[in-house]
Design an enzyme around this catalytic site. Structure first.
Site, PDB file in Angstrom:
ATOM      1  CG  HIS A  98      -1.620   1.268   1.440  1.00 14.57           C
ATOM      2  ND1 HIS A  98      -2.972   1.568   1.001  1.00 14.57           N
ATOM      3  CD2 HIS A  98      -1.416   2.297   1.989  1.00 14.57           C
ATOM      4  CE1 HIS A  98      -3.691   2.415   1.320  1.00 14.57           C
ATOM      5  NE2 HIS A  98      -2.602   3.204   2.029  1.00 14.57           N
ATOM      6  CD  GLU A  99       2.129   3.533   3.580  1.00 15.95           C
ATOM      7  OE1 GLU A  99       2.382   4.594   3.189  1.00 15.95           O
ATOM      8  OE2 GLU A  99       1.044   3.450   4.043  1.00 15.95           O
ATOM      9  CG  HIS A 117       0.394   6.138  -0.477  1.00 15.53           C
ATOM     10  ND1 HIS A 117      -0.867   6.492  -0.950  1.00 15.53           N
ATOM     11  CD2 HIS A 117       0.036   5.614   1.055  1.00 15.53           C
ATOM     12  CE1 HIS A 117      -1.876   6.240   0.109  1.00 15.53           C
ATOM     13  NE2 HIS A 117      -1.281   5.763   1.099  1.00 15.53           N
ATOM     14  CD  GLU A 158      -4.682   6.044   2.605  1.00  9.16           C
ATOM     15  OE1 GLU A 158      -4.533   4.849   3.255  1.00  9.16           O
ATOM     16  OE2 GLU A 158      -3.587   6.686   2.286  1.00  9.16           O
ATOM     17  CG  ASP A 167      -6.716   0.149   0.280  1.00  5.11           C
ATOM     18  OD1 ASP A 167      -5.519   0.129   0.812  1.00  5.11           O
ATOM     19  OD2 ASP A 167      -7.628   0.440   0.710  1.00  5.11           O
TER      20      ASP A 167
END
Length: 504
Positions: A150-151, A154, A215, A219
């Protein structure tokens, strides 16, 4: 190898006010074009994608520059875990995910912060930071990998730069304040919220909504990365669900929810998306279990008695595969309490079964050093290095053993090579400083090594002072003086660039 002294460096700690002002100046006013696009294919269907164009905001080169500056401040203000074994583990896991991610434009580096709160964050330049508390709540490697994936998304989707672009369009007069608070909010939600009070309420709400869209995208892309890297894709919704259930009625929510909103719709969406991938049973990861045991034993923030109770409760219902890591964790507690006989009884069968396992080699090194069996430790490490000559964990363990044995002169050549190859590793500079100090005859080298540790924290004036003193201690016109003076020039140049970021 316990290098826990590196985790807390209060002498380097900037004030909250100066840190906040620095970040606001650091990131404001450098708006340039950086077009980028993204498309993703996986298992026969396409992911919805809001794109990666951060036009009008930051170039990749600027993101790297900001990432380096922020990392230096993070080293100064956060208790980063400098444990070589854990660093090796999280970077190996992270780079396995990166190798299966799309739109990777920067190198990645993964760091651990000694904090029991559940949190993780990504920032400019490919840096991903995770709190050690994640290991206490992620039951499997796939669950931890889901947070990391997930990070990573980003970063690859440039969400931070895109957030800046969004705010620049809506409220250009407040962009400087918002940019500074944005970076603070990533790692310290409370500080970020406080810094944003100067902006309008509407602007803050817009930033929160934009983050929620990010977010959801992170995901979706993170689940695809998990699948490509052969992890259990259902781990992400499973981890989200457990966190939501655990904190459903809590009066104080974990930091993770402040920076990663977790509405029911997000959990439902991740669960539905995970079902679109082939379901697979991923075997237990021994390395994850060992890393988790090491966190519990040495970085959980709980008393040794409570940690021992945690291991004992787990051992009562553990499978044979799980008992290995649990016994390893108990052995670490025994070593730290100087109960060497108990530790040896647990570690001996482990290392006999897996003589090349670096977790066990490291623990046996600690045990031998505790009992002052330095030659025994060095013999084991040299045997291991014969098979893995470039392994950083083993190299640092050997240097640490030399230093503890008061044989710093033997450690210096290897550590000079190590710090040349890995100049951003504080462990190498810390051990080199200790090695020079132990000789009693290399004060200049000691000052220079400490100066590099200052530089890694962005403490340029202290680094320059140390190198100036080192230059004054050596013979006039010598090669050593020329080397120190050349490094002084580099440090002054870095300091000027760092200050230029603030002044733009």
């Amino acid at each position: 190898m316990p290098l826990r002294a590196l985790r807390h460096s209060h002498s380097f700690l900037p004030s909250k006010r100066s840190g906040r002002r620095l970040l606001a100046y650091l990131l404001a006013g450098l708006l340039a074009t950086a077009p980028a696009t993204a498309s993703t294919e996986q298992y026969g269907f396409d992911l919805p994608d809001i794109g990666t164009a951060a036009a009008g905001t930051l170039t990749i080169a600027q993101e790297k520059e900001f990432g380096d500056a922020y990392m230096r401040m993070l080293r100064a203000s956060k208790p980063i875990i400098s444990d070589p074994l854990l660093s090796e583990y999280v970077n190996a896991l992270g780079h396995r995910l990166v190798a299966n991610a799309n739109d990777v434009r920067t190198p990645f580096q993964f760091i651990l912060i000694d904090n029991q709160a559940i949190n993780a964050f990504a920032f400019f330049g490919g840096y991903v930071a995770m709190h050690s508390g994640l290991f206490l709540h992620a039951n499997t490697e796939s669950e931890l990998a889901s947070v990391m994936a997930h990070e990573i998304a980003h970063v690859t989707q440039r969400h931070l730069a895109r957030s800046m672009e969004d705010q620049a369009k809506k409220s250009p007069l407040t962009v400087a304040a918002l940019v500074g608070s944005l970076m603070l909010a990533i790692a310290a939600p409370e500080a970020g919220i406080a810094a944003a009070h100067a902006a309008t309420a509407g602007t803050i709400q817009s930033r929160i909504n934009y983050t929620r869209r990010n977010e959801e995208e992170a995901d979706r892309i993170g689940i695809d990365t998990l699948a490509r890297a052969d992890f259990d894709v259902s781990a992400m919704p499973r981890f989200f669900t457990r966190l939501a259930d655990e904190y459903r009625y809590a009066s104080k929510m974990p930091e993770y929810f402040s920076t990663h909103p977790l509405p029911e719709s997000r959990i439902t969406d991740s669960r539905a998306r995970a079902r679109q991938y082939p379901q697979k049973r991923v075997p237990l990861s021994p390395d994850y279990q060992l890393a988790r045991a090491r966190i519990v034993a040495r970085y959980s923030g709980i008393a040794a008695e409570s940690a021992m109770d945690w291991f004992e409760r787990k051992l009562k219902k553990a499978s044979p595969a799980e008992k290995q890591s649990l016994n390893y964790g108990v052995a670490l507690l025994h070593i730290d309490a100087r109960r060497f006989d108990e530790a040896r009884a647990l570690l001996t069968p482990l290392i006999q079964a897996q003589p090349n396992n670096r977790f066990f080699i490291d623990a046996m090194t600690d045990l031998d050093i505790g009992e002052k069996h330095f030659e025994k430790a060095l013999s084991r490490l040299n045997d291991a290095l014969a098979n893995q000559p470039d392994n950083r964990v083993l190299l640092l363990n050997r240097a640490y053993t030399y230093v503890k044995a008061q044989r710093g002169q033997e450690a210096i050549p290897a550590l000079e090579r190590y710090t040349h190859q890995y100049p951003d590793d504080s462990n190498g500079w810390f051990l080199l400083q200790q090695a020079y100090e132990s000789t009693g005859t290399h004060r200049d080298g000691e000052l220079a090594a400490q100066g590099e540790r200052y530089a890694l924290r962005g403490q340029w004036s202290k680094a320059i002072r140390n190198y100036t003193q080192a230059s004054q201690l050596v013979e006039l016109g010598s090669f050593a003086q020329a080397r120190y003076d050349a490094r002084l020039d580099q440090l002054r140049h870095q300091q000027a660039r760092f200050n230029a970021l603030k002044d733009r």
